[in-house]
Design a protein around this motif. Structure first.
Motif, PDB file in Angstrom:
ATOM      1  N   HIS A  94       2.103   8.238  -8.219  1.00 46.79           N
ATOM      2  CA  HIS A  94       1.376   7.781  -7.614  1.00 46.79           C
ATOM      3  C   HIS A  94       1.453   7.638  -6.190  1.00 46.79           C
ATOM      4  N   VAL A  95       0.812   8.841  -5.436  1.00 48.41           N
ATOM      5  CA  VAL A  95       0.785   9.315  -4.964  1.00 48.41           C
ATOM      6  C   VAL A  95      -0.313   9.959  -4.655  1.00 48.41           C
ATOM      7  N   THR A  96      -0.591  10.052  -2.925  1.00 51.11           N
ATOM      8  CA  THR A  96      -2.343  10.066  -2.812  1.00 51.11           C
ATOM      9  C   THR A  96      -2.089  11.258  -2.021  1.00 51.11           C
ATOM     10  N   MET A  97      -2.322  12.475  -1.598  1.00 53.47           N
ATOM     11  CA  MET A  97      -2.406  13.877  -0.561  1.00 53.47           C
ATOM     12  C   MET A  97      -4.066  14.743  -1.501  1.00 53.47           C
ATOM     13  N   ASP A  98      -4.273  15.393   0.233  1.00 49.43           N
ATOM     14  CA  ASP A  98      -5.704  15.854   0.061  1.00 49.43           C
ATOM     15  C   ASP A  98      -5.840  17.382  -1.183  1.00 49.43           C
ATOM     16  N   GLN A  99      -6.130  17.856  -0.924  1.00 47.19           N
ATOM     17  CA  GLN A  99      -5.961  18.608  -2.514  1.00 47.19           C
ATOM     18  C   GLN A  99      -5.587  20.034  -1.364  1.00 47.19           C
ATOM     19  N   ASP A 100      -6.267  20.829  -0.388  1.00 46.44           N
ATOM     20  CA  ASP A 100      -5.254  21.227   0.204  1.00 46.44           C
ATOM     21  C   ASP A 100      -4.081  21.277   0.758  1.00 46.44           C
ATOM     22  N   VAL A 152       9.546  10.651  -4.851  1.00 45.22           N
ATOM     23  CA  VAL A 152       8.616   9.834  -3.858  1.00 45.22           C
ATOM     24  C   VAL A 152       7.785   8.733  -5.193  1.00 45.22           C
ATOM     25  N   PHE A 153       7.561   7.701  -4.970  1.00 44.76           N
ATOM     26  CA  PHE A 153       6.917   6.858  -5.864  1.00 44.76           C
ATOM     27  C   PHE A 153       5.241   6.031  -4.848  1.00 44.76           C
ATOM     28  N   ASN A 154       4.516   5.778  -4.987  1.00 44.78           N
ATOM     29  CA  ASN A 154       4.024   4.560  -3.815  1.00 44.78           C
ATOM     30  C   ASN A 154       3.573   5.887  -2.380  1.00 44.78           C
ATOM     31  N   CYS A 155       3.326   7.070  -2.807  1.00 41.50           N
ATOM     32  CA  CYS A 155       3.607   6.824  -0.550  1.00 41.50           C
ATOM     33  C   CYS A 155       2.502   8.018  -1.065  1.00 41.50           C
ATOM     34  N   LEU A 156       1.987   8.205   0.766  1.00 43.15           N
ATOM     35  CA  LEU A 156       0.623   8.417   1.304  1.00 43.15           C
ATOM     36  C   LEU A 156       1.795  10.206   1.757  1.00 43.15           C
ATOM     37  N   HIS A 163       1.095  -1.203  -0.161  1.00 41.95           N
ATOM     38  CA  HIS A 163      -0.062  -0.451  -0.167  1.00 41.95           C
ATOM     39  C   HIS A 163       1.019   1.599  -0.105  1.00 41.95           C
ATOM     40  N   ARG A 164       0.409   2.270  -0.159  1.00 44.49           N
ATOM     41  CA  ARG A 164       0.175   4.064   0.062  1.00 44.49           C
ATOM     42  C   ARG A 164       1.798   4.026   1.134  1.00 44.49           C
TER      43      ARG A 164
END
Length: 428
Positions: A178-184, A154-158, A135-136
């Protein structure tokens, strides 16, 4: 006859100068910098003077090339890799300018937090982390305290920075894939990297509206599923590659009749030099009223690459707007994206009416690929040949061999504004 005495060597073996051991320090550093970490550590067997030369290496790269672990047991692989990284960091002396961890055999990331915490106390300038499995990986808060960071990948990170995060004030190159983060979080991150020059963003989650505030940004590469891109204070941006991985043709949020996305996209791009429009992004630009020309011409634009559905008149109008607004365009690449016709296509009279509105006076090279030889495609090629007085070469590569000979014969019959224009047909 007097017997000749044996010749003596000018130097005894034990007195011979060890040229390798006595190399100047900057030469040794240069040699080690061109080696993988594994080979650099192996130089410790050359002599006693080389035993600890590698411990001052400023660049530490732990990847599948630099670290070779021959084992089929996952736990052995994990333990060996962890031991290698621990050993190198323990013995290392001096500054660490670059740290890269990208090993496909690393399945348990529990030790990465510890390594990042250690590195956060140093003046690391380049940090690359690629997590290939699982997972991330949530970046620990310590990574946001890299005060001297210039390059971050960074690759595959939150990404979820702490509230105390004030941005990377020295960062010039940011690569997020391949990242996850909020809009703000994304907007805050970009706006608080004031020196940012290069931004790469691929396959991201949890935000769809991109607001880019970066006064020093010169390179921008993005690919993903998103709804909007707004540039703000990006007057230095010179190279852009955009790929929208989603067909927006039937999107209910389209705003036909309002200011087009095309105008908004180019409003803060006076220095654009190279533009690549991939996948469905031309369809996004066609949303709204498409002008005949941009309000401010793209004077610096010399290279344009477009993925286009020639059956879609709106996309063709966007492409023509770009051509009319780029008086110094030197090179054009067109990739046909065949789809079912969703809006009224273009006919021959359309091109005849427009032929005087778009003289391509500087265009020298044209590449067109994946065409099938349908009328709208051939009309566009005819249009380019008739309006490019200094064209040197046009390369045409169809999607298949079906009808290739007939297509070639028609291409050769087209009138050319340039007497030196050469048409090159490439078999698929």
């Amino acid at each position: 006859m007097k017997q000749r005495e044996p010749l003596e060597l000018p130097c005894k073996m034990e007195m011979e100068v060890d040229k390798i051991s006595n190399l100047p320090g900057h030469i040794v550093d240069k040699i080690l910098s061109h080696m993988s970490l594994r080979d650099a550590v192996r130089t410790s067997i050359l002599s006693s003077k080389w035993r600890y030369k590698w411990v001052t290496l400023p660049h530490l790269v732990f990847d599948n090339q630099g670290v070779c672990i021959l084992s089929q047991d996952a736990m052995v692989i994990k333990n060996k890799l962890v031991n290698i990284v621990d050993h190198v960091l323990l013995l290392h002396t001096g500054p660490i300018q670059k740290f890269k961890l990208s090993h496909r055999d690393l399945q348990d990331v529990s030790d990465i937090d510890r390594w990042i915490l250690y590195l956060s106390r140093l003046s690391v300038k380049e940090f690359i982390l690629e997590i290939w499995r699982g997972h991330r990986y949530k970046l620990p808060s310590s990574v946001y305290s890299f005060r001297d960071l210039i390059h971050l990948e960074v690759f595959n990170c939150l990404l979820k920075p702490p509230s105390t995060f004030e941005g990377f004030r020295s960062l010039k190159n940011l690569d997020l894939q391949h990242v996850t983060m909020d809009q703000d979080v994304f907007e805050y991150l970009i706006s608080n990297c004031p020196l940012l020059e290069r931004l790469t963003l691929m396959n991201f989650d949890d935000f769809t509206h991109l607001k880019i505030r970066a006064p020093n940004l010169r390179f921008f590469d993005i690919g993903g599923v998103f709804e909007e891109i707004n540039f703000m204070n990006t007057f230095s941006l010179a190279i852009i590659s955009v790929a929208l991985y989603k067909n927006v043709g039937n999107d209910k949020n389209l705003t036909r009749g309002n200011t087009s996305n095309l105008i908004k996209f180019f409003a803060h791009l006076p220095q654009i030099q190279r533009l690549e429009v991939q996948s469905y992004f031309l369809q996004y630009l066609a949303d709204g009223r498409v002008p005949g020309r941009l309000r401010a011409p793209c004077i610096e634009l010399n290279y344009l690459s477009v993925c286009i559905n020639f059956n879609d008149k709106e996309e063709v109008l966007v492409a023509l707007c770009l051509l009319r607004s780029s008086p110094n365009l030197l090179e054009l690449e067109m990739l046909a994206r065949p789809e079912k016709q969703t809006v009224k296509g273009t006919d021959a009279s359309f091109w005849e009416e427009d032929s005087n509105n778009c003289p391509l006076n500087q265009l020298r090279l044209v590449k067109i690929a994946c065409i099938s030889g349908v009328r709208c495609e051939m009309d566009f090629i005819n249009y380019l040949l008739a309006n490019s007085p200094v064209l040197e070469r046009m390369t045409v590569k169809p999607a298949s061999n079906d009808g290739g000979w007939e297509m070639l014969k028609e291409l050769l019959r087209f009138r050319r504004a340039s007497v030196q224009a050469e048409i090159i047909y490439i078999d698929p």
